[in-house]
Write a protein that holds these residues in place. Sequence first.
Motif, PDB file in Angstrom:
ATOM      1  N   ASN A 317       0.849  -1.181   0.000  1.00  0.00           N
ATOM      2  CA  ASN A 317       0.000   0.000   0.000  1.00  0.00           C
ATOM      3  C   ASN A 317       0.897   1.248   0.000  1.00  0.00           C
ATOM      4  O   ASN A 317       1.090   1.872   1.032  1.00  0.00           O
ATOM      5  N   ALA A 318       1.430   1.585  -1.167  1.00  0.00           N
ATOM      6  CA  ALA A 318       2.439   2.645  -1.215  1.00  0.00           C
ATOM      7  C   ALA A 318       1.852   4.023  -0.932  1.00  0.00           C
ATOM      8  O   ALA A 318       2.511   4.892  -0.389  1.00  0.00           O
ATOM      9  N   VAL A 319       0.595   4.224  -1.322  1.00  0.00           N
ATOM     10  CA  VAL A 319      -0.074   5.496  -1.060  1.00  0.00           C
ATOM     11  C   VAL A 319      -1.260   5.208  -0.150  1.00  0.00           C
ATOM     12  O   VAL A 319      -2.117   4.399  -0.503  1.00  0.00           O
ATOM     13  N   MET A 320      -1.312   5.849   0.996  1.00  0.00           N
ATOM     14  CA  MET A 320      -2.364   5.509   1.968  1.00  0.00           C
ATOM     15  C   MET A 320      -3.041   6.754   2.514  1.00  0.00           C
ATOM     16  O   MET A 320      -2.540   7.859   2.334  1.00  0.00           O
ATOM     17  N   THR A 321      -4.169   6.552   3.204  1.00  0.00           N
ATOM     18  CA  THR A 321      -4.900   7.671   3.794  1.00  0.00           C
ATOM     19  C   THR A 321      -4.622   7.734   5.301  1.00  0.00           C
ATOM     20  O   THR A 321      -4.080   6.783   5.873  1.00  0.00           O
ATOM     21  N   THR A 322      -5.019   8.841   5.894  1.00  0.00           N
ATOM     22  CA  THR A 322      -4.869   9.009   7.339  1.00  0.00           C
ATOM     23  C   THR A 322      -5.557   7.864   8.080  1.00  0.00           C
ATOM     24  O   THR A 322      -5.017   7.316   9.037  1.00  0.00           O
ATOM     25  N   GLY A 323      -6.753   7.515   7.615  1.00  0.00           N
ATOM     26  CA  GLY A 323      -7.510   6.455   8.273  1.00  0.00           C
ATOM     27  C   GLY A 323      -6.758   5.132   8.269  1.00  0.00           C
ATOM     28  O   GLY A 323      -6.689   4.436   9.270  1.00  0.00           O
ATOM     29  N   GLU A 324      -6.135   4.814   7.132  1.00  0.00           N
ATOM     30  CA  GLU A 324      -5.381   3.556   7.028  1.00  0.00           C
ATOM     31  C   GLU A 324      -4.177   3.563   7.967  1.00  0.00           C
ATOM     32  O   GLU A 324      -3.874   2.561   8.611  1.00  0.00           O
ATOM     33  N   VAL A 325      -3.517   4.705   8.029  1.00  0.00           N
ATOM     34  CA  VAL A 325      -2.373   4.813   8.933  1.00  0.00           C
ATOM     35  C   VAL A 325      -2.855   4.631  10.369  1.00  0.00           C
ATOM     36  O   VAL A 325      -2.241   3.919  11.168  1.00  0.00           O
ATOM     37  N   ARG A 368     -17.191  11.374  -2.903  1.00  0.00           N
ATOM     38  CA  ARG A 368     -18.074  10.744  -1.917  1.00  0.00           C
ATOM     39  C   ARG A 368     -17.294   9.962  -0.865  1.00  0.00           C
ATOM     40  O   ARG A 368     -17.787   9.729   0.228  1.00  0.00           O
ATOM     41  N   ALA A 369     -16.099   9.520  -1.261  1.00  0.00           N
ATOM     42  CA  ALA A 369     -15.285   8.751  -0.308  1.00  0.00           C
ATOM     43  C   ALA A 369     -14.555   9.659   0.678  1.00  0.00           C
ATOM     44  O   ALA A 369     -13.655   9.226   1.387  1.00  0.00           O
ATOM     45  N   GLY A 370     -14.941  10.929   0.670  1.00  0.00           N
ATOM     46  CA  GLY A 370     -14.408  11.832   1.679  1.00  0.00           C
ATOM     47  C   GLY A 370     -13.139  12.559   1.299  1.00  0.00           C
ATOM     48  O   GLY A 370     -12.668  12.462   0.168  1.00  0.00           O
TER      49      GLY A 370
END
Length: 408
Positions: A317-325, A368-370
């Motif tokens: 997952n090279a590019v991730m969101t705050t939520g994933e982190v 829509r995904a924020g």
Amino acid sequence: MDESIFTQYIQKRKQIIKNRNILQTTYIPEQLPHRNTQIDRIASIIAMALNGDRPSNIMVYGMTGTGKTAVLNYIGKELKKIDPEEQKCSYVYVNCEVVDTAYGILYNIVSQIMIDSQIPFTGWSFEKLYSELIIQLDKLDKVFIVVLDEIDHMVSKKGDMIFYYLVKINENLQNSKVSLVGISNNMKFGELLEPKAKSRLGEENLIFPPYTKEELEDILTERAKEALFDDVLDSSVIPYCAILAAKVNGDARVALNLLKTAADIAERNGESIVTDAEVKSAKNSIEFNVVSEGLKTLSQQSKIILMSIIKNVERGNAVMTTGEVYIMYKSISELLGTSALTQRRVTDLISELDMMGFINASIKSLGRAGRTKEIELSIAKDIVAVFKNDPIFKPLESNKVPTQTKLI
DNA sequence: TGTCCACTGGAAGGGAGGGCTT
DNA sequence: AAGCCCTCCCTTCCAGTGGACA
């Protein structure tokens, strides 16, 4: 002399560097090449302090390594030459990055002007310390040149009221006078201040342009003459260091550091001259050290957050969101047995990691995904490997980090 | 065109740990 | 000992937001 395991190193050293101190970025040389205009301008303003008058406040702008601090310290040194007993004028230097609170700045000024200050480094109210500063300044009856380096560090932290106090300090002084010199890396610093403080702090404004490649060559040549033995540099070394540093906003510190490290490497390897190859190694070694030293100084929580990002990358997952982190962060915290911070706090720490250059984060709207931050790791693999060896991550070796991807 | 997501980031305030003052 | 102050780290609360989608 008997043979010892050290003999070979002693013999090998001594060949290239004559005086290592001169290559330090903090060293103030007798001459500062290509800064005469700035020196003259500041000197002409500050000179009136020697007659007991208050010089205008000055704001100095320029990127890192453009000689701002060096010029001001040079001027401080020259002031001391002409007024050795500091009877008419004192030079006070405060680095706002090191001392980064309003109280801390006042404390630092007071302790520089008082010989045996009994003032505690915390505990007094700001107002009380301010009054004490005024009393002490006035007692000495002279002009103070107060240099506030890296002043832009103070604006973002609610501490910018300090400027309001310092700028109006002369209104409270009967005998002494204070003149301020602010040094900022950020050209927009002025805009961030209240208009009143801005105009009074920047009665005179000065800009230090980045050094060009040719100017950097001159600086290096001057220093090398003093710091190194004769004929130890391959003719292309100085231009090469200059070119590399010119790419980094004409930063003289970078140039000096490259030359110093290259000379060190050559000496260590027992070479008799420094070549481009050593400069290349120096470049790599500096980058490696800067980043890995920076990583060491992170707080435990920031380290765990960075580790969460690394784990995401390792999962593909090279590019991730705050939520994933944050999900990963919670699992790791659990495994380490540390209590997890709130997501709000974690977003702040992610922004800090971004500012320090360990990650790249940019806000992205996914419709829509924020709306979130897109986060990417930006440190090299070999440094990641070193980072992962940090003892705080020991428990992770035996435990598998769960693959859960949704918050429960 | 309005809705709605997954956050962002500001504001306020708690509390721990440093210290002084009375 | 009680009452303050200062800084740092953190939580809680919440209004604001860009753009895909219905």
